[in-house]
Scaffold this motif. Structure first.
Motif, mmCIF file in Angstrom:
data_model
loop_
_atom_site.group_PDB
_atom_site.id
_atom_site.type_symbol
_atom_site.label_atom_id
_atom_site.label_comp_id
_atom_site.label_asym_id
_atom_site.label_seq_id
_atom_site.Cartn_x
_atom_site.Cartn_y
_atom_site.Cartn_z
ATOM 1 N N GLU A 89 0.835 -1.210 0.000
ATOM 2 C CA GLU A 89 0.000 0.000 0.000
ATOM 3 C C GLU A 89 0.870 1.260 0.000
ATOM 4 O OE1 GLU A 89 -2.482 0.162 3.427
ATOM 5 O OE2 GLU A 89 -3.515 1.964 2.775
ATOM 6 N N VAL A 90 1.825 1.291 0.926
ATOM 7 C CA VAL A 90 2.750 2.425 0.950
ATOM 8 C C VAL A 90 4.115 1.865 0.591
ATOM 9 C CG1 VAL A 90 3.788 4.246 2.334
ATOM 10 C CG2 VAL A 90 1.421 3.580 2.738
ATOM 11 N N ALA A 91 4.606 2.273 -0.561
ATOM 12 C CA ALA A 91 5.867 1.706 -1.022
ATOM 13 C C ALA A 91 7.022 2.627 -0.657
ATOM 14 C CB ALA A 91 5.805 1.504 -2.526
ATOM 15 N N LEU A 92 7.791 2.220 0.333
ATOM 16 C CA LEU A 92 9.001 2.954 0.684
ATOM 17 C C LEU A 92 10.165 1.985 0.504
ATOM 18 C CD1 LEU A 92 7.795 4.677 3.956
ATOM 19 C CD2 LEU A 92 8.288 5.800 1.808
ATOM 20 N N TYR A 93 11.202 2.480 -0.065
ATOM 21 C CA TYR A 93 12.338 1.596 -0.314
ATOM 22 C C TYR A 93 13.586 2.188 0.315
ATOM 23 C CZ TYR A 93 8.808 -0.410 -3.203
ATOM 24 O OH TYR A 93 7.625 -0.975 -3.594
ATOM 25 N N TYR A 94 14.608 1.343 0.416
ATOM 26 C CA TYR A 94 15.825 1.754 1.123
ATOM 27 C C TYR A 94 16.436 3.020 0.511
ATOM 28 C CZ TYR A 94 15.264 -3.006 2.760
ATOM 29 O OH TYR A 94 14.748 -4.148 3.287
ATOM 30 N N PRO A 95 16.462 4.122 1.258
ATOM 31 C CA PRO A 95 16.919 5.391 0.678
ATOM 32 C C PRO A 95 18.399 5.396 0.313
ATOM 33 C CG PRO A 95 16.492 5.620 3.040
ATOM 34 C CD PRO A 95 16.003 4.271 2.642
ATOM 35 N N PHE A 96 19.160 4.482 0.911
ATOM 36 C CA PHE A 96 20.610 4.475 0.664
ATOM 37 C C PHE A 96 20.974 3.641 -0.558
ATOM 38 C CE2 PHE A 96 19.312 1.185 3.574
ATOM 39 C CZ PHE A 96 19.832 0.061 2.986
ATOM 40 N N ARG B 81 8.389 0.412 6.496
ATOM 41 C CA ARG B 81 7.556 -0.557 5.757
ATOM 42 C C ARG B 81 8.309 -1.230 4.607
ATOM 43 N NH1 ARG B 81 1.499 1.826 5.835
ATOM 44 N NH2 ARG B 81 1.694 3.051 7.689
ATOM 45 N N THR B 82 9.631 -1.187 4.663
ATOM 46 C CA THR B 82 10.423 -1.862 3.641
ATOM 47 C C THR B 82 10.345 -3.378 3.800
ATOM 48 O OG1 THR B 82 12.257 -1.383 5.125
ATOM 49 C CG2 THR B 82 12.116 -0.071 3.138
ATOM 50 N N ILE B 83 9.846 -3.801 4.946
ATOM 51 C CA ILE B 83 9.754 -5.242 5.190
ATOM 52 C C ILE B 83 8.711 -5.906 4.285
ATOM 53 C CG2 ILE B 83 8.040 -5.135 7.077
ATOM 54 C CD1 ILE B 83 9.980 -7.248 8.468
ATOM 55 N N TYR B 84 7.709 -5.133 3.854
ATOM 56 C CA TYR B 84 6.642 -5.747 3.047
ATOM 57 C C TYR B 84 7.131 -6.264 1.693
ATOM 58 C CZ TYR B 84 3.447 -3.961 6.596
ATOM 59 O OH TYR B 84 2.820 -3.703 7.772
ATOM 60 N N PRO B 85 7.762 -5.385 0.874
ATOM 61 C CA PRO B 85 8.231 -5.958 -0.396
ATOM 62 C C PRO B 85 9.287 -7.036 -0.201
ATOM 63 C CG PRO B 85 8.920 -3.654 -0.170
ATOM 64 C CD PRO B 85 7.980 -3.938 0.955
ATOM 65 N N LEU B 86 10.060 -6.926 0.880
ATOM 66 C CA LEU B 86 11.128 -7.911 1.112
ATOM 67 C C LEU B 86 10.544 -9.281 1.467
ATOM 68 C CD1 LEU B 86 14.239 -7.577 1.091
ATOM 69 C CD2 LEU B 86 14.122 -7.680 3.547
ATOM 70 N N LEU B 87 9.619 -9.270 2.411
ATOM 71 C CA LEU B 87 9.045 -10.565 2.829
ATOM 72 C C LEU B 87 7.959 -11.054 1.877
ATOM 73 C CD1 LEU B 87 8.952 -10.630 6.728
ATOM 74 C CD2 LEU B 87 10.521 -11.726 5.166
ATOM 75 N N ALA B 88 7.652 -10.250 0.844
ATOM 76 C CA ALA B 88 6.731 -10.734 -0.191
ATOM 77 C C ALA B 88 7.479 -11.648 -1.158
ATOM 78 C CB ALA B 88 6.132 -9.563 -0.947
ATOM 79 N N LYS B 89 8.793 -11.595 -1.098
ATOM 80 C CA LYS B 89 9.608 -12.465 -1.953
ATOM 81 C C LYS B 89 9.703 -13.846 -1.291
ATOM 82 C CE LYS B 89 10.499 -8.932 -4.545
ATOM 83 N NZ LYS B 89 9.187 -8.508 -5.027
#
Lengths: 314, 258
Positions: A89-96, B81-89
């Motif tokens: 729903e809220v897509a945040l990804y590693y900023p580094f 919430r970076t855990i969601y795409p990671l644990l979706a794998k």
């Protein structure tokens, strides 16, 4: 009656949060199935239980009761996730990290080899309008760019089932257009798509079927076409040299004069046909005719209002 | 295995790009440089003093860095919430945690390597006696101590908030470093029940001093490297604690709703 095995099989799913007096039932005994190749929209107001259901499909939260199976396996197992692409729903990804590095990470976790990643990543950056941003740190990506990258990570391994929570949130109109194109392609290639969205025109345009959830209950699930009933509202825009010659069948409906042209709205198919014939007969020039249908949004709002009235009656 | 490595690599990339490690190494170097500038023991005394202070500063800085790095891994994933795409794998929660731990350990090792480069440079400059065998054993046992701290911080971070996990981790680190001495002082003066409590503390809290060879490294002109059986015993000792804390962390995380 479907004879194929469902890809997603949800039976009497109940999900509760909290303990004791603060216990909240977010999903209340819902059941639905999704079959191979379908595109299914999951629609509901905020707090209806959409994200909770999707998180249960992904194994992020666990059912209080009921069962959720994906590709025949229990939801959340590594086996079931192997064939899923997911956009949160809220897509945040590693900023580094850089865009390319992020896709290498997610693609690698999906089991893609180095050679496959080297081929696939530039394709995705191109397809999602992110070309040239491969080496940019994600802290410098806009919200829309992050959402596009989120879609890229979801489809990187070309999964059989795509689950998108709030599909187009954060995307501008161009982004939405690009996304629709990507989804159409995936649909044409037989991928199964399940997504929640507040953009009902998107659901209407893309989906074969829609599931509407309200306060943890499914209140409708039906093919989109079944919900888009014709409303028998017709609109004729015309110009006429001598307005006194307007046929009676036109006059009895609402006629608006918009300067050079006239607009008449007719709620009867027989009157509509007669009006067109008689307008032509008196020398009017028909500029356009439209017939209005009920949109998914109209249907959704009327359904939710009906559900609220029902709750008030109780 | 590849999944764990990919996750570990992302942790390492973050640690390196956030530049915190360099800042900690730099501050530690300034402290050590300050020590080097003091000359009140004569040259021979100063070189030992340099070694002692450097190793103490480096061990403490590396331990605190590891605690902070490990404690923030999981809460940051939840928060951003970076855990969601990671644990979706197709990655199990155990693999995810193992990857995070491996990443923290790689970052800790990187930090420690920088420290050691500074230490060796300083020791050579000061004309200190260096025993390669003891130095390698010192590094190895320090990494084992950092592994214990990393797994402990992982576990704490799953049932405390980030700040509390870091604080408690740091307190336990200092407690674990001194508890053996304190217990041996107190043991003869307490009741039988007190003795049981002290023994329990002794077994529950890992004795990080057992893994600290800094005094031997400082006096490496008189100490020889440890025997292989001692190293093996210490490895098993550290492995037991690390496994225990990791298992506790995994049990907390295994069915945690996200």
């Amino acid at each position: 009656m479907e004879t194929r095995d469902p890809i997603v099989d949800v039976k009497n799913l109940v999900v509760e949060y909290g303990k004791g007096a603060t216990r909240v039932r977010a999903v209340n005994g819902i059941s639905f199935q999704i079959f191979p190749g379908e595109c299914v929209g999951f629609v509901g107001a905020n707090g209806a239980g959409k994200s909770t259901t999707i998180k249960t499909l992904m194994g992020f939260i666990f059912p209080t009761s009921g069962s959720v199976r994906i590709f025949g396996a229990e939801a959340g197992t590594v086996e079931s996730r192997r064939r899923i692409g997911y956009l949160p729903e809220v897509a945040l990804y590693y900023p580094f990290m850089k865009g390319r590095e992020l896709l290498e990470l997610y693609g690698g976790l999906h089991g893609l080899s180095g050679a496959e990643l080297r081929q696939r990543i530039p394709e995705l950056f191109e397809e999602l309008g992110l070309k040239g941003k491969e080496e940019v740190l994600l802290r410098n990506y806009s919200k829309g760019m992050q959402q596009r990258l989120g879609i890229a990570q979801a489809i990187i391994a070309d999964p059989e089932l795509l689950i998108f929570d709030e599909l187009s949130s954060g995307l501008d109109p161009v982004g939405r257009y690009d996304l629709r194109r990507v989804l159409q392609k995936l649909k044409e290639r037989g991928r199964t798509i399940f997504f929640s969205s507040h953009e009902l025109t998107e659901v209407e345009n893309l989906c074969d079927r829609v599931i509407i959830i309200h306060k943890g209950h499914i209140i409708t699930q039906a093919p989109v076409q079944e919900l888009l009933k014709p409303l028998n509202i017709f609109e004729i825009i015309f110009s006429i040299a001598d307005p006194s010659k307007l046929p009676e069948v036109v006059k009895k409906h609402t006629v608006e004069n918009t300067g050079e042209t006239y607009r008449v709205t007719i709620r009867d198919v027989a009157d509509y046909a007669r009006a067109v014939t008689e307008l032509v007969a008196v020398g009017a020039q028909i500029l356009s005719t439209t017939s209005k249908s009920q949109s998914l949004e109209d249907f959704f709002i009327s359904l939710i209002q009906e559900a609220r009235r029902e709750e008030e009656r109780k | 295995m590849r999944a764990a490595w990919l996750i570990a690599r992302s942790v390492l990339v973050e640690a390196v790009r956030r530049k915190e490690i360099y800042a900690i190494v730099l501050v530690s170097c300034l402290v050590i440089a300050g020590v080097m500038s003091i000359d009140f023991f004569g040259l021979r005394g100063l070189s030992k003093f340099y070694c002692e202070v450097s190793l103490a500063v480096m061990s403490t800085a590396a331990a605190l860095t590891t605690i902070v790095l490990a404690a923030r891994q999981l809460p940051r994933e939840f928060e951003a919430r970076t855990i969601y795409p990671l644990l979706a794998k197709p990655v199990s929660r155990a693999t995810f945690m193992a990857g995070k731990l491996l990443g923290v350990m790689l970052a800790a090792a990187f930090c420690f390597a920088l420290f050691m480069a500074v230490y060796i440079g300083g020791a050579v400059y000061m004309g200190s006696h260096l025993s390669l065998g003891l130095l390698l054993q010192f590094v190895y046992l320090q990494l084992l101590a950092l592994l214990i701290l990393a797994t402990l911080a992982f576990w704490l971070s799953l049932w405390l908030n980030l700040d509390a996990a870091i604080t408690l981790g740091a307190v336990l680190y200092f407690a674990a470093s001194i508890i053996m001495t304190s217990v041996s002082y107190l043991y003869d003066y307490v009741s039988n029940a007190g003795k049981v409590v002290l023994k329990t503390i002794l077994y529950v809290v890992p004795q990080l001093r057992l893994l600290d060879l800094s005094e031997k490294v400082v006096h490496s002109d008189v100490w020889k490297p440890l025997g292989i059986s001692t190293i093996a015993a210490l490895t098993i000792y550290a492995a037991v604690y690390a496994t225990l804390y990791f298992a506790l962390a995994y049990l907390s995380f295994r069915r945690k709703p996200l």
